[in-house]
Design a protein around this motif. Structure first.
Motif, PDB file in Angstrom:
ATOM      1  N   LEU A  39       0.834  -1.205   0.000  1.00 40.99           N
ATOM      2  CA  LEU A  39       0.000   0.000   0.000  1.00 40.99           C
ATOM      3  C   LEU A  39       0.870   1.256   0.000  1.00 40.99           C
ATOM      4  O   LEU A  39       0.629   2.194  -0.771  1.00 40.99           O
ATOM      5  CB  LEU A  39      -0.921   0.006   1.220  1.00 40.99           C
ATOM      6  CG  LEU A  39      -1.833   1.230   1.313  1.00 40.99           C
ATOM      7  CD1 LEU A  39      -3.000   1.135   0.333  1.00 40.99           C
ATOM      8  CD2 LEU A  39      -2.365   1.425   2.717  1.00 40.99           C
ATOM      9  N   LEU A  40       1.901   1.281   0.841  1.00 39.00           N
ATOM     10  CA  LEU A  40       2.739   2.485   0.952  1.00 39.00           C
ATOM     11  C   LEU A  40       3.575   2.716  -0.310  1.00 39.00           C
ATOM     12  O   LEU A  40       3.886   3.863  -0.639  1.00 39.00           O
ATOM     13  CB  LEU A  40       3.615   2.424   2.208  1.00 39.00           C
ATOM     14  CG  LEU A  40       2.832   2.553   3.521  1.00 39.00           C
ATOM     15  CD1 LEU A  40       3.760   2.400   4.717  1.00 39.00           C
ATOM     16  CD2 LEU A  40       2.080   3.885   3.601  1.00 39.00           C
ATOM     17  N   CYS A  41       3.901   1.651  -1.035  1.00 38.37           N
ATOM     18  CA  CYS A  41       4.567   1.842  -2.332  1.00 38.37           C
ATOM     19  C   CYS A  41       3.628   2.587  -3.280  1.00 38.37           C
ATOM     20  O   CYS A  41       4.028   3.548  -3.935  1.00 38.37           O
ATOM     21  CB  CYS A  41       4.971   0.499  -2.938  1.00 38.37           C
ATOM     22  SG  CYS A  41       6.459  -0.220  -2.229  1.00 38.37           S
ATOM     23  N   ALA A  42       2.371   2.147  -3.325  1.00 36.84           N
ATOM     24  CA  ALA A  42       1.405   2.809  -4.206  1.00 36.84           C
ATOM     25  C   ALA A  42       1.154   4.250  -3.770  1.00 36.84           C
ATOM     26  O   ALA A  42       1.054   5.153  -4.608  1.00 36.84           O
ATOM     27  CB  ALA A  42       0.090   2.026  -4.223  1.00 36.84           C
ATOM     28  N   ILE A  43       1.062   4.485  -2.465  1.00 31.79           N
ATOM     29  CA  ILE A  43       0.810   5.842  -1.947  1.00 31.79           C
ATOM     30  C   ILE A  43       1.974   6.776  -2.323  1.00 31.79           C
ATOM     31  O   ILE A  43       1.779   7.927  -2.693  1.00 31.79           O
ATOM     32  CB  ILE A  43       0.616   5.814  -0.405  1.00 31.79           C
ATOM     33  CG1 ILE A  43      -0.577   4.948   0.006  1.00 31.79           C
ATOM     34  CG2 ILE A  43       0.511   7.220   0.169  1.00 31.79           C
ATOM     35  CD1 ILE A  43      -1.933   5.411  -0.419  1.00 31.79           C
ATOM     36  N   ASN A  44       3.203   6.255  -2.248  1.00 30.88           N
ATOM     37  CA  ASN A  44       4.372   7.058  -2.619  1.00 30.88           C
ATOM     38  C   ASN A  44       4.407   7.366  -4.111  1.00 30.88           C
ATOM     39  O   ASN A  44       4.857   8.430  -4.521  1.00 30.88           O
ATOM     40  CB  ASN A  44       5.663   6.313  -2.232  1.00 30.88           C
ATOM     41  CG  ASN A  44       6.202   6.737  -0.892  1.00 30.88           C
ATOM     42  OD1 ASN A  44       6.658   7.852  -0.733  1.00 30.88           O
ATOM     43  ND2 ASN A  44       6.137   5.851   0.078  1.00 30.88           N
ATOM     44  N   LYS A  81       8.127   5.968   9.144  1.00 32.46           N
ATOM     45  CA  LYS A  81       9.504   5.611   8.747  1.00 32.46           C
ATOM     46  C   LYS A  81       9.498   4.671   7.541  1.00 32.46           C
ATOM     47  O   LYS A  81      10.323   4.799   6.643  1.00 32.46           O
ATOM     48  CB  LYS A  81      10.243   4.944   9.908  1.00 32.46           C
ATOM     49  CG  LYS A  81      10.850   5.909  10.898  1.00 32.46           C
ATOM     50  CD  LYS A  81      11.705   5.134  11.892  1.00 32.46           C
ATOM     51  CE  LYS A  81      12.713   6.049  12.555  1.00 32.46           C
ATOM     52  NZ  LYS A  81      13.696   5.314  13.350  1.00 32.46           N
ATOM     53  N   LEU A  82       8.564   3.704   7.539  1.00 31.91           N
ATOM     54  CA  LEU A  82       8.462   2.792   6.399  1.00 31.91           C
ATOM     55  C   LEU A  82       8.099   3.591   5.140  1.00 31.91           C
ATOM     56  O   LEU A  82       8.699   3.413   4.079  1.00 31.91           O
ATOM     57  CB  LEU A  82       7.425   1.700   6.684  1.00 31.91           C
ATOM     58  CG  LEU A  82       7.199   0.667   5.571  1.00 31.91           C
ATOM     59  CD1 LEU A  82       8.498  -0.058   5.206  1.00 31.91           C
ATOM     60  CD2 LEU A  82       6.126  -0.342   5.989  1.00 31.91           C
ATOM     61  N   TYR A  83       7.136   4.484   5.274  1.00 31.14           N
ATOM     62  CA  TYR A  83       6.740   5.366   4.159  1.00 31.14           C
ATOM     63  C   TYR A  83       7.954   6.160   3.659  1.00 31.14           C
ATOM     64  O   TYR A  83       8.220   6.241   2.457  1.00 31.14           O
ATOM     65  CB  TYR A  83       5.624   6.306   4.640  1.00 31.14           C
ATOM     66  CG  TYR A  83       5.207   7.350   3.634  1.00 31.14           C
ATOM     67  CD1 TYR A  83       4.162   7.114   2.748  1.00 31.14           C
ATOM     68  CD2 TYR A  83       5.861   8.585   3.567  1.00 31.14           C
ATOM     69  CE1 TYR A  83       3.773   8.069   1.813  1.00 31.14           C
ATOM     70  CE2 TYR A  83       5.479   9.543   2.629  1.00 31.14           C
ATOM     71  CZ  TYR A  83       4.441   9.278   1.765  1.00 31.14           C
ATOM     72  OH  TYR A  83       4.070  10.227   0.841  1.00 31.14           O
ATOM     73  N   ASN A  84       8.699   6.755   4.592  1.00 30.64           N
ATOM     74  CA  ASN A  84       9.869   7.576   4.232  1.00 30.64           C
ATOM     75  C   ASN A  84      10.971   6.755   3.584  1.00 30.64           C
ATOM     76  O   ASN A  84      11.658   7.231   2.682  1.00 30.64           O
ATOM     77  CB  ASN A  84      10.426   8.299   5.467  1.00 30.64           C
ATOM     78  CG  ASN A  84       9.504   9.395   5.956  1.00 30.64           C
ATOM     79  OD1 ASN A  84       8.709   9.940   5.195  1.00 30.64           O
ATOM     80  ND2 ASN A  84       9.585   9.700   7.239  1.00 30.64           N
ATOM     81  N   THR A  85      11.144   5.521   4.047  1.00 31.48           N
ATOM     82  CA  THR A  85      12.180   4.650   3.480  1.00 31.48           C
ATOM     83  C   THR A  85      11.843   4.318   2.030  1.00 31.48           C
ATOM     84  O   THR A  85      12.704   4.387   1.143  1.00 31.48           O
ATOM     85  CB  THR A  85      12.310   3.359   4.319  1.00 31.48           C
ATOM     86  OG1 THR A  85      12.618   3.731   5.670  1.00 31.48           O
ATOM     87  CG2 THR A  85      13.406   2.444   3.790  1.00 31.48           C
ATOM     88  N   ILE A  86      10.582   3.983   1.773  1.00 31.31           N
ATOM     89  CA  ILE A  86      10.143   3.688   0.405  1.00 31.31           C
ATOM     90  C   ILE A  86      10.296   4.950  -0.458  1.00 31.31           C
ATOM     91  O   ILE A  86      10.817   4.900  -1.571  1.00 31.31           O
ATOM     92  CB  ILE A  86       8.684   3.184   0.390  1.00 31.31           C
ATOM     93  CG1 ILE A  86       8.590   1.823   1.094  1.00 31.31           C
ATOM     94  CG2 ILE A  86       8.145   3.095  -1.044  1.00 31.31           C
ATOM     95  CD1 ILE A  86       7.164   1.389   1.448  1.00 31.31           C
ATOM     96  N   SER A  87       9.885   6.093   0.083  1.00 22.91           N
ATOM     97  CA  SER A  87       9.991   7.365  -0.623  1.00 22.91           C
ATOM     98  C   SER A  87      11.445   7.663  -0.993  1.00 22.91           C
ATOM     99  O   SER A  87      11.750   8.051  -2.129  1.00 22.91           O
ATOM    100  CB  SER A  87       9.430   8.477   0.268  1.00 22.91           C
ATOM    101  OG  SER A  87       9.597   9.731  -0.339  1.00 22.91           O
TER     102      SER A  87
END
Length: 193
Positions: A39-44, A81-87
């Motif tokens: 999900l967070l990959c898609a959001i990014n 942090k997971l969101y930021n790492t993917i970003s």
């Protein structure tokens, strides 16, 4: 863009997050770590911003039963942090390390493979802003998304079901997913050369 490495998630922090997402504190419909990552990959990658409150709701499927304000702060902080790492990985043009095997071959006790769960969650992130994803260049975006669509097993159209029947081709498509994420990100976020 320089990133403070303290803003990036560590293996130990991923373990804490995974444990919480499997705990009775969250809905049975909540995403696990693999789903949250998809999900967070898609959001990014999304061509339009998705508010944090919205993606937290999708991950948790409602509000968790927090043990304390400190626990809430910790877990939400780890998801950030997971969101930021993917970003950071997408922005730096680094291949994203998926938290699952890139194969559609299920383990003995698996109903769905991990990559299918990841891809379903990724597609959930696409569907919440579907008009924005497909608004401008529908065919090009659908072409880029094809490996993820195949892995997700959510689509019934003949092109995708035919690919899924071809084991070698569908495995090849799964192997392309980390590369596809970069291509999608550049499609939406890199200015035209």
């Amino acid at each position: 863009m320089t990133v403070n490495t303290a803003a990036l998630i560590t293996e130990d922090e991923l373990d804490i997050l995974e444990e919480f997402l499997f705990s009775p504190a969250v809905s049975e419909e909540a995403l696990d770590l693999i789903g949250a990552h998809g999900l967070l990959c898609a959001i990014n990658i999304s061509p339009v911003a998705v508010p944090e409150a919205e993606w937290l709701e999708l991950i948790f499927d409602g509000e968790p039963k927090w043990a304390s304000a400190a626990q809430k702060e910790q877990i939400v902080g780890l998801l950030r942090k997971l969101y930021n790492t993917i970003s950071n990985d997408l922005y730096s043009d680094q291949e994203i390390l998926l938290p699952c095997e890139l194969t559609l071959e299920p383990e003995e006790d698996e109903e769905l493979t991990e990559i299918t769960l990841w891809a379903q969650s990724f597609m959930e992130g696409v569907f919440i802003r579907e008009d924005d994803w497909f608004g401008q260049e529908e065919e090009e975006v659908a072409g880029l998304l094809l490996p993820i669509m195949v892995a997700s097993d959510l689509f019934e159209d003949s092109e995708i079901t035919d690919i899924r029947k071809d084991r070698a081709l569908s495995e090849e498509m799964c192997a392309q997913i980390p590369e596809v994420l970069i291509d999608l990100y550049l499609h939406f976020h890199a200015p035209e050369k």
